[in-house]
Design a protein around this motif. Structure first.
Motif, PDB file in Angstrom:
ATOM      1  N   HIS A 250       1.010  -9.072   6.920  1.00  0.00           N
ATOM      2  CA  HIS A 250       1.327  -8.657   8.195  1.00  0.00           C
ATOM      3  C   HIS A 250       1.444 -10.053   9.151  1.00  0.00           C
ATOM      4  O   HIS A 250       2.344 -10.040  10.181  1.00  0.00           O
ATOM      5  CB  HIS A 250      -0.212  -8.110   8.592  1.00  0.00           C
ATOM      6  CG  HIS A 250      -0.430  -7.710  10.097  1.00  0.00           C
ATOM      7  ND1 HIS A 250       0.110  -6.926  10.782  1.00  0.00           N
ATOM      8  CD2 HIS A 250      -1.066  -8.542  11.081  1.00  0.00           C
ATOM      9  CE1 HIS A 250      -0.079  -6.699  11.992  1.00  0.00           C
ATOM     10  NE2 HIS A 250      -0.956  -7.754  12.240  1.00  0.00           N
TER      11      HIS A 250
ATOM     12  N   SER B 221       6.850  -3.670   2.853  1.00  0.00           N
ATOM     13  CA  SER B 221       6.213  -2.768   1.854  1.00  0.00           C
ATOM     14  C   SER B 221       4.693  -2.689   1.554  1.00  0.00           C
ATOM     15  O   SER B 221       3.963  -1.856   1.659  1.00  0.00           O
ATOM     16  CB  SER B 221       7.003  -2.765   0.603  1.00  0.00           C
ATOM     17  OG  SER B 221       6.640  -1.665  -0.217  1.00  0.00           O
ATOM     18  N   LEU B 222       4.700  -4.184   1.582  1.00  0.00           N
ATOM     19  CA  LEU B 222       3.052  -4.479   1.268  1.00  0.00           C
ATOM     20  C   LEU B 222       2.139  -3.998   2.542  1.00  0.00           C
ATOM     21  O   LEU B 222       1.010  -3.394   2.382  1.00  0.00           O
ATOM     22  CB  LEU B 222       2.717  -5.872   0.859  1.00  0.00           C
ATOM     23  CG  LEU B 222       3.386  -6.090  -0.486  1.00  0.00           C
ATOM     24  CD1 LEU B 222       3.352  -7.659  -0.811  1.00  0.00           C
ATOM     25  CD2 LEU B 222       2.598  -5.185  -1.648  1.00  0.00           C
ATOM     26  N   SER B 223       2.714  -4.340   3.653  1.00  0.00           N
ATOM     27  CA  SER B 223       2.101  -4.195   5.066  1.00  0.00           C
ATOM     28  C   SER B 223       1.767  -2.662   5.176  1.00  0.00           C
ATOM     29  O   SER B 223       0.519  -2.304   5.711  1.00  0.00           O
ATOM     30  CB  SER B 223       2.711  -4.897   6.165  1.00  0.00           C
ATOM     31  OG  SER B 223       1.997  -4.662   7.315  1.00  0.00           O
ATOM     32  N   ARG B 224       2.821  -1.839   4.780  1.00  0.00           N
ATOM     33  CA  ARG B 224       2.469  -0.512   5.010  1.00  0.00           C
ATOM     34  C   ARG B 224       1.893   0.463   3.969  1.00  0.00           C
ATOM     35  O   ARG B 224       1.643   1.329   3.908  1.00  0.00           O
ATOM     36  CB  ARG B 224       4.073   0.324   5.384  1.00  0.00           C
ATOM     37  CG  ARG B 224       4.671  -0.434   6.559  1.00  0.00           C
ATOM     38  CD  ARG B 224       6.132   0.000   6.507  1.00  0.00           C
ATOM     39  NE  ARG B 224       6.983  -0.342   7.572  1.00  0.00           N
ATOM     40  CZ  ARG B 224       8.289  -0.346   8.074  1.00  0.00           C
ATOM     41  NH1 ARG B 224       9.138   0.271   6.832  1.00  0.00           N
ATOM     42  NH2 ARG B 224       8.830  -0.913   9.148  1.00  0.00           N
ATOM     43  N   ARG B 225       1.663  -0.543   3.099  1.00  0.00           N
ATOM     44  CA  ARG B 225       0.956   0.032   1.762  1.00  0.00           C
ATOM     45  C   ARG B 225       1.561   0.977   0.961  1.00  0.00           C
ATOM     46  O   ARG B 225       1.233   1.891   0.413  1.00  0.00           O
ATOM     47  CB  ARG B 225      -0.559   0.746   2.362  1.00  0.00           C
ATOM     48  CG  ARG B 225      -1.630  -0.396   2.827  1.00  0.00           C
ATOM     49  CD  ARG B 225      -2.849   0.274   2.959  1.00  0.00           C
ATOM     50  NE  ARG B 225      -3.839  -0.869   3.601  1.00  0.00           N
ATOM     51  CZ  ARG B 225      -5.093  -0.642   4.205  1.00  0.00           C
ATOM     52  NH1 ARG B 225      -5.469   0.479   3.729  1.00  0.00           N
ATOM     53  NH2 ARG B 225      -5.700  -1.593   4.425  1.00  0.00           N
ATOM     54  N   GLN B 226       2.927   0.706   0.868  1.00  0.00           N
ATOM     55  CA  GLN B 226       3.696   1.286   0.128  1.00  0.00           C
ATOM     56  C   GLN B 226       3.715   0.997  -1.282  1.00  0.00           C
ATOM     57  O   GLN B 226       4.156   1.602  -2.223  1.00  0.00           O
ATOM     58  CB  GLN B 226       5.191   1.423   0.767  1.00  0.00           C
ATOM     59  CG  GLN B 226       5.487   2.239   2.062  1.00  0.00           C
ATOM     60  CD  GLN B 226       6.807   1.640   2.728  1.00  0.00           C
ATOM     61  OE1 GLN B 226       7.412   0.766   2.285  1.00  0.00           O
ATOM     62  NE2 GLN B 226       7.170   2.560   3.706  1.00  0.00           N
TER      63      GLN B 226
ATOM     64  N   ASP C 139       1.323  -1.987  -3.902  1.00  0.00           N
ATOM     65  CA  ASP C 139       0.204  -2.827  -4.233  1.00  0.00           C
ATOM     66  C   ASP C 139       0.413  -3.709  -5.210  1.00  0.00           C
ATOM     67  O   ASP C 139       0.381  -3.203  -6.275  1.00  0.00           O
ATOM     68  CB  ASP C 139      -0.873  -1.974  -4.027  1.00  0.00           C
ATOM     69  CG  ASP C 139      -2.568  -3.151  -4.101  1.00  0.00           C
ATOM     70  OD1 ASP C 139      -2.096  -4.249  -4.216  1.00  0.00           O
ATOM     71  OD2 ASP C 139      -3.529  -2.556  -3.695  1.00  0.00           O
TER      72      ASP C 139
ATOM     73  N   TYR D 178      -1.588  -3.512  -8.588  1.00  0.00           N
ATOM     74  CA  TYR D 178      -1.376  -2.419  -9.429  1.00  0.00           C
ATOM     75  C   TYR D 178      -0.765  -2.806 -10.549  1.00  0.00           C
ATOM     76  O   TYR D 178      -0.715  -2.366 -11.776  1.00  0.00           O
ATOM     77  CB  TYR D 178      -0.654  -1.330  -8.842  1.00  0.00           C
ATOM     78  CG  TYR D 178      -0.348  -0.218  -9.494  1.00  0.00           C
ATOM     79  CD1 TYR D 178      -1.071   0.623 -10.311  1.00  0.00           C
ATOM     80  CD2 TYR D 178       1.381   0.206  -9.896  1.00  0.00           C
ATOM     81  CE1 TYR D 178      -0.976   1.680 -11.223  1.00  0.00           C
ATOM     82  CE2 TYR D 178       1.396   1.143 -10.863  1.00  0.00           C
ATOM     83  CZ  TYR D 178       0.502   1.923 -11.284  1.00  0.00           C
ATOM     84  OH  TYR D 178       0.950   3.201 -12.045  1.00  0.00           O
TER      85      TYR D 178
END
Length: 221
Positions: A83, A112-117, A119, A122
């Motif tokens: 972010h 992608s990480l900020s929108r939690r698409q 992680d 994982y």
């Protein structure tokens, strides 16, 4: 529980020492590296977004250049989260040391990480091939970047980054080859070192750095 459900093995200091000893027993040239330069560092990085950005910065540049750029990035963004990273402009990133391509790659990853698409945590549950496939699905993350992340951040014991030029040069020197091995030749040469190929890579890098007068203990992989 099936083998696919078992969490992948993570190398620690004990298993690393065991792996070094086993490789030295199997391979006289690697035993020579150990006898001449001592045991290499384990070279562990903290898993997560900052480390993956750092490895992207290291693509096709010197370790010193990448380290300097990453230092400027950490000075500009604290803590270094996806972010906060996205608040930097392209001009900011250019001043820090990002090329236009690396600006694009790291922005796509951060978004992608900020929108939690996606992680990154994982990846800890995935075996090597699946984790590599997931990482390389991102634009700008190729096999070398994925392998270095798997080797140093996830501490997988059998990762062998055939695209690494320093590794190829080290194998040529240690194994007394007439020319630098291609990725395909590196893959074939590595088979006797399974399942400790990431340990073998550290031994080769250690030899490469030590031969050039660098203190391996002070260098981040």
């Amino acid at each position: 529980m099936s083998s696919s459900e078992i969490r992948p093995f993570v190398i620690d200091q004990f298993s690393f020492v065991k792996g070094v000893s086993e490789l030295a027993r199997r391979d006289d040239d690697l035993a020579g590296v150990l006898n001449t330069y001592g045991r290499p560092p384990l070279w562990v990085r903290e898993p997560g977004f900052p480390t993956l950005v750092y490895i992207i910065l290291e693509q096709q540049v010197s370790l010193a250049s990448a380290k300097a750029a990453f230092g400027r990035l950490n000075a500009a963004v604290r803590p270094l989260t996806p972010h906060k990273f996205l608040k930097l402009s392209d001009a900011d990133l250019l001043r820090i040391g990002f090329s236009r391509q690396k600006t694009l790659y790291t922005r796509l990853l951060a978004e992608s990480l900020s929108r939690r698409q996606f992680d990154l945590r994982y990846l800890h549950e995935l075996h090597d091939d699946a984790a590599r496939k997931m990482l390389t699905a991102f634009k700008g993350i190729g096999n070398w970047t994925a392998d270095i992340y798997l080797l140093s951040a996830l501490r997988r014991p059998d990762i062998w980054p055939v695209g690494d030029l320093a590794l190829a040069a080290a194998v040529q020197e240690v194994k007394h080859l007439r020319k630098r091995p291609s990725p395909e030749r590196l893959e074939k040469l590595s088979q006797p070192w399974r399942p400790y190929r990431a340990v073998a890579a550290r031994l080769f890098w250690h030899a490469y750095l030590s031969k050039r007068g660098h203190n391996s203990a002070t260098i981040s992989l």
